[in-house]
Design a protein around this motif. Structure first.
Motif, short mmCIF file in Angstrom:
data_model
loop_
_atom_site.label_atom_id
_atom_site.label_comp_id
_atom_site.label_asym_id
_atom_site.label_seq_id
_atom_site.Cartn_x
_atom_site.Cartn_y
_atom_site.Cartn_z
N HIS A 134 0.81 -1.22 0.00
CA HIS A 134 0.00 0.00 0.00
C HIS A 134 0.85 1.27 0.00
CE1 HIS A 134 -3.05 -2.98 1.34
NE2 HIS A 134 -3.84 -2.23 0.60
N GLY A 135 2.15 1.13 -0.22
CA GLY A 135 3.02 2.29 -0.36
C GLY A 135 3.27 3.05 0.92
N ILE A 136 3.17 2.38 2.06
CA ILE A 136 3.29 3.06 3.35
C ILE A 136 4.75 3.21 3.75
CG2 ILE A 136 2.71 2.94 5.80
CD1 ILE A 136 0.31 3.45 3.87
N SER A 137 5.11 4.42 4.19
CA SER A 137 6.45 4.69 4.71
C SER A 137 6.42 5.18 6.16
CB SER A 137 7.16 5.75 3.85
OG SER A 137 6.43 6.98 3.87
N HIS A 138 5.26 5.74 6.59
CA HIS A 138 5.12 6.29 7.93
C HIS A 138 4.05 5.51 8.69
CE1 HIS A 138 7.34 9.49 6.11
NE2 HIS A 138 7.21 10.33 7.13
N VAL A 139 4.39 5.05 9.89
CA VAL A 139 3.42 4.33 10.71
C VAL A 139 3.23 5.06 12.04
CG1 VAL A 139 3.80 2.09 9.64
CG2 VAL A 139 5.19 2.75 11.62
N VAL A 140 1.97 5.15 12.46
CA VAL A 140 1.59 5.77 13.72
C VAL A 140 1.01 4.67 14.59
CG1 VAL A 140 0.12 7.47 14.83
CG2 VAL A 140 1.12 7.96 12.58
N LEU A 141 1.60 4.44 15.75
CA LEU A 141 1.17 3.32 16.59
C LEU A 141 0.28 3.79 17.72
CD1 LEU A 141 4.32 2.41 15.59
CD2 LEU A 141 3.46 0.38 16.71
N ILE A 142 -0.88 3.13 17.84
CA ILE A 142 -1.79 3.37 18.95
C ILE A 142 -2.32 2.01 19.42
CG2 ILE A 142 -2.43 5.67 18.14
CD1 ILE A 142 -5.05 4.50 17.08
N VAL A 167 2.16 7.78 20.17
CA VAL A 167 1.17 8.75 20.64
C VAL A 167 0.97 8.52 22.14
CG1 VAL A 167 -1.09 9.78 20.21
CG2 VAL A 167 0.10 8.58 18.36
N ARG A 168 1.46 9.44 22.95
CA ARG A 168 1.54 9.24 24.40
C ARG A 168 0.19 8.89 25.03
NH1 ARG A 168 4.51 14.03 23.79
NH2 ARG A 168 6.77 13.78 24.12
N ASP A 169 -0.87 9.56 24.58
CA ASP A 169 -2.16 9.42 25.24
C ASP A 169 -3.14 8.56 24.46
OD1 ASP A 169 -2.50 11.23 23.20
OD2 ASP A 169 -3.26 12.86 24.47
N ALA A 170 -2.64 7.81 23.48
CA ALA A 170 -3.48 6.87 22.73
C ALA A 170 -2.97 5.46 22.93
CB ALA A 170 -3.54 7.24 21.25
N THR A 171 -2.41 5.23 24.11
CA THR A 171 -1.94 3.91 24.53
C THR A 171 -1.99 3.89 26.05
OG1 THR A 171 -0.17 2.28 24.32
CG2 THR A 171 0.50 4.57 24.60
N ALA A 172 -1.74 2.74 26.63
CA ALA A 172 -1.74 2.62 28.09
C ALA A 172 -0.89 1.42 28.45
CB ALA A 172 -3.17 2.47 28.63
#
Length: 209
Positions: A134-142, A167-172
């Motif tokens: 899908h041509g992805i180069s940037h990943v955002v982890l939550i 993402v500090r506040d989209a994980t626990a």
């Protein structure tokens, strides 16, 4: 260091959004609830996913193995988490706890990667293949947990050449100290950006060429 997110090359990796983790009555929810509520986890997960969809950014589900009878029992080296799953039957296939939280259901165009057996969403799955196709180069982890599956997946992504955002506040995590370690001590050794839901959703909404 670029913190811009081209929708054509960015994916949000939603890690382990199971009822057992995120819902009242879930097997693991009592262990994560205090930290999750402190950071506003559910609202921030909803916000990141909604902002990604609005921006045309692909959402990729990165699910843990759903427990089935016999899992890990004959393995030479089940890790401590896997031994706990053998006892608790976390994310059991065919049960409510092993279903995705109702607010985080795959939609057309989303990707659901193969289930990971341990902590990295990349190891022994098709996640890297799907992202590259899908041509992805940037990943955002939550998602969950910050210091185990999120961190392991993020480290593996960096090793494979992806730009990694936490993402500090989209994980626990189970303890505040674990969350602190994931973002303040360990995150800066591999992540290219460590941000908040508010700043991330603003970046998603920014115009791109």
């Amino acid at each position: 260091m670029s913190h811009a997110y081209d929708p054509r090359r960015t994916a949000v990796l939603l890690v382990d959004p199971y009822n057992d983790f995120l819902s009242e009555g879930g097997k693991v929810w009592p262990r994560v609830a205090a930290v999750a509520e402190q950071v506003g986890l559910l609202d921030h997960l909803r916000a990141v996913v909604a902002a990604a969809r609005d921006a045309g950014i692909r959402v990729v589900f990165v699910p843990h193995r759903r427990w089935e009878p016999g899992d890990y029992e004959t393995w030479d080296h089940p890790n401590p988490t896997q031994r706990g799953i053998m006892e608790r039957h976390s994310f059991a296939r065919g049960t409510w706890g092993g279903e995705f939280h109702p607010d985080f259901q795959p939609r057309p165009g989303d990707v659901v990667a193969r289930e990971h057996w341990a902590q990295s969403g990349f190891a022994n799955t098709d996640l890297d293949f799907q992202l590259k196709q899908h041509g992805i180069s940037h990943v955002v982890l939550i998602g969950l947990l910050a210091n185990t599956c999120v961190e392991s997946t993020g480290r593996f992504a960096m090793e494979l050449g992806y730009h990694v955002t936490l993402v500090r506040d989209a994980t626990a995590a189970f303890l505040p100290e674990m969350l602190h370690a994931a973002h303040v001590l360990n995150g800066p050794t591999y992540a290219h950006a460590i941000t908040t839901t508010g700043d991330l959703t603003a970046a998603f909404a920014a115009p791109h060429a």
